[in-house]
Scaffold this motif. Structure first.
Motif, PDB file in Angstrom:
ATOM      1  N   ALA A 291       0.880  -1.164   0.000  1.00 53.21           N
ATOM      2  CA  ALA A 291       0.000   0.000   0.000  1.00 53.21           C
ATOM      3  C   ALA A 291       0.916   1.212   0.000  1.00 53.21           C
ATOM      4  O   ALA A 291       1.901   1.252   0.733  1.00 53.21           O
ATOM      5  N   ALA A 292       0.626   2.194  -0.850  1.00 57.39           N
ATOM      6  CA  ALA A 292       1.514   3.349  -1.005  1.00 57.39           C
ATOM      7  C   ALA A 292       0.821   4.638  -0.588  1.00 57.39           C
ATOM      8  O   ALA A 292      -0.357   4.848  -0.878  1.00 57.39           O
ATOM      9  N   TYR A 293       1.594   5.475   0.086  1.00 57.93           N
ATOM     10  CA  TYR A 293       1.138   6.772   0.560  1.00 57.93           C
ATOM     11  C   TYR A 293       2.198   7.800   0.199  1.00 57.93           C
ATOM     12  O   TYR A 293       3.325   7.465  -0.154  1.00 57.93           O
ATOM     13  N   ARG A 294       1.858   9.041   0.339  1.00 56.18           N
ATOM     14  CA  ARG A 294       2.815  10.110   0.092  1.00 56.18           C
ATOM     15  C   ARG A 294       3.502  10.489   1.400  1.00 56.18           C
ATOM     16  O   ARG A 294       2.917  10.369   2.481  1.00 56.18           O
ATOM     17  N   CYS A 295       4.748  10.942   1.293  1.00 56.37           N
ATOM     18  CA  CYS A 295       5.461  11.443   2.464  1.00 56.37           C
ATOM     19  C   CYS A 295       6.116  12.773   2.120  1.00 56.37           C
ATOM     20  O   CYS A 295       6.322  13.095   0.952  1.00 56.37           O
TER      21      CYS A 295
ATOM     22  N   PRO B 281       2.891  20.117  -5.416  1.00 55.58           N
ATOM     23  CA  PRO B 281       2.511  21.016  -4.316  1.00 55.58           C
ATOM     24  C   PRO B 281       2.608  20.282  -2.985  1.00 55.58           C
ATOM     25  O   PRO B 281       2.528  19.055  -2.933  1.00 55.58           O
ATOM     26  N   GLU B 282       2.754  21.045  -1.908  1.00 62.25           N
ATOM     27  CA  GLU B 282       2.845  20.463  -0.573  1.00 62.25           C
ATOM     28  C   GLU B 282       1.672  19.527  -0.334  1.00 62.25           C
ATOM     29  O   GLU B 282       0.546  19.820  -0.717  1.00 62.25           O
ATOM     30  N   MET B 283       1.962  18.395   0.288  1.00 63.89           N
ATOM     31  CA  MET B 283       0.897  17.425   0.519  1.00 63.89           C
ATOM     32  C   MET B 283      -0.095  17.939   1.552  1.00 63.89           C
ATOM     33  O   MET B 283       0.249  18.736   2.422  1.00 63.89           O
ATOM     34  N   GLY B 284      -1.307  17.492   1.432  1.00 64.10           N
ATOM     35  CA  GLY B 284      -2.351  17.877   2.363  1.00 64.10           C
ATOM     36  C   GLY B 284      -3.296  16.715   2.601  1.00 64.10           C
ATOM     37  O   GLY B 284      -3.014  15.587   2.217  1.00 64.10           O
ATOM     38  N   ARG B 285      -4.400  17.006   3.211  1.00 64.02           N
ATOM     39  CA  ARG B 285      -5.429  16.008   3.498  1.00 64.02           C
ATOM     40  C   ARG B 285      -6.693  16.377   2.740  1.00 64.02           C
ATOM     41  O   ARG B 285      -6.900  17.532   2.398  1.00 64.02           O
ATOM     42  N   ASP B 286      -7.537  15.401   2.550  1.00 62.46           N
ATOM     43  CA  ASP B 286      -8.854  15.649   1.979  1.00 62.46           C
ATOM     44  C   ASP B 286      -9.641  16.464   3.011  1.00 62.46           C
ATOM     45  O   ASP B 286      -9.931  15.965   4.104  1.00 62.46           O
TER      46      ASP B 286
END
Length: 182
Positions: A14-18, A76-81
């Motif tokens: 499972a892949a996520y952003r960091c 762009p900088e990562m964020g949340r929904d």
């Protein structure tokens, strides 16, 4: 489903952003004891061919389960929904038992991480905390009986059907809530 044309063998990863690959690898090794196993770095996305440099790191979460992260410096900088509560999107990892869960909580708090719980869910107990990227992590220890798991499987479809019609919590497993008051 027997006879289904798709034959799954589990989750490959499972892949996520960091935000920072090195910081993420260090945190997951130090806080959760995961092995850092693999990295891929490319300037072009293999599936699309577009230019988007990335570092893709993989960590072993045990029993053949792998968690992976992408660092994307040109995005762009990562964020949340913003329309999804922070408690909804999370990664849950199994620990062997309640003693292991409590030992993990002590260790994680010792690493300076705020931990919520244990929270009783009837058939498992969990603790919750956030990684340095803002991803919510859950550690869960199963405490249910074979009979309880069988009953939950039996009522799964009726619960889904009722939810789909009413959008209110069905009461098919009220016994889970009664157990949490112990």
């Amino acid at each position: 489903m027997t006879g289904h044309p798709v034959k799954l063998g589990g989750i490959h990863h499972a892949a996520y952003r960091c935000r920072d690959a090195a910081e993420t690898v260090d945190w997951y090794r130090r806080v959760l004891g995961m092995d850092y196993t693999t990295a891929f770095a490319e300037d072009h996305v293999p599936s699309t061919g577009e230019y988007d440099p990335y570092m893709h790191v993989f960590l072993d979460a045990g029993n053949g389960n792998v968690i992976a992260f992408f660092e994307l410096p040109n995005q762009p900088e990562m964020g949340r929904d913003p329309n999804t509560p922070a408690w909804v999107q999370h990664m849950a990892f199994r620990v062997p038992d309640l003693d292991a869960l409590l030992a993990a909580k002590t260790h994680i708090e010792g690493e300076g991480v705020d931990v919520l719980g244990p929270t009783h869910h009837g058939i498992f107990k969990s603790i919750y905390f956030f990684d340095p990227n803002g991803h919510r992590i859950e550690l869960a220890a199963d405490i249910g009986t074979d009979e309880q798991y069988a009953e939950l499987k039996r009522v799964a479809q009726p619960m889904l059907d009722e939810w789909s019609q009413t959008k209110k919590a069905p009461r098919h497993a009220d016994w889970l809530h009664a157990a949490s008051n112990e």
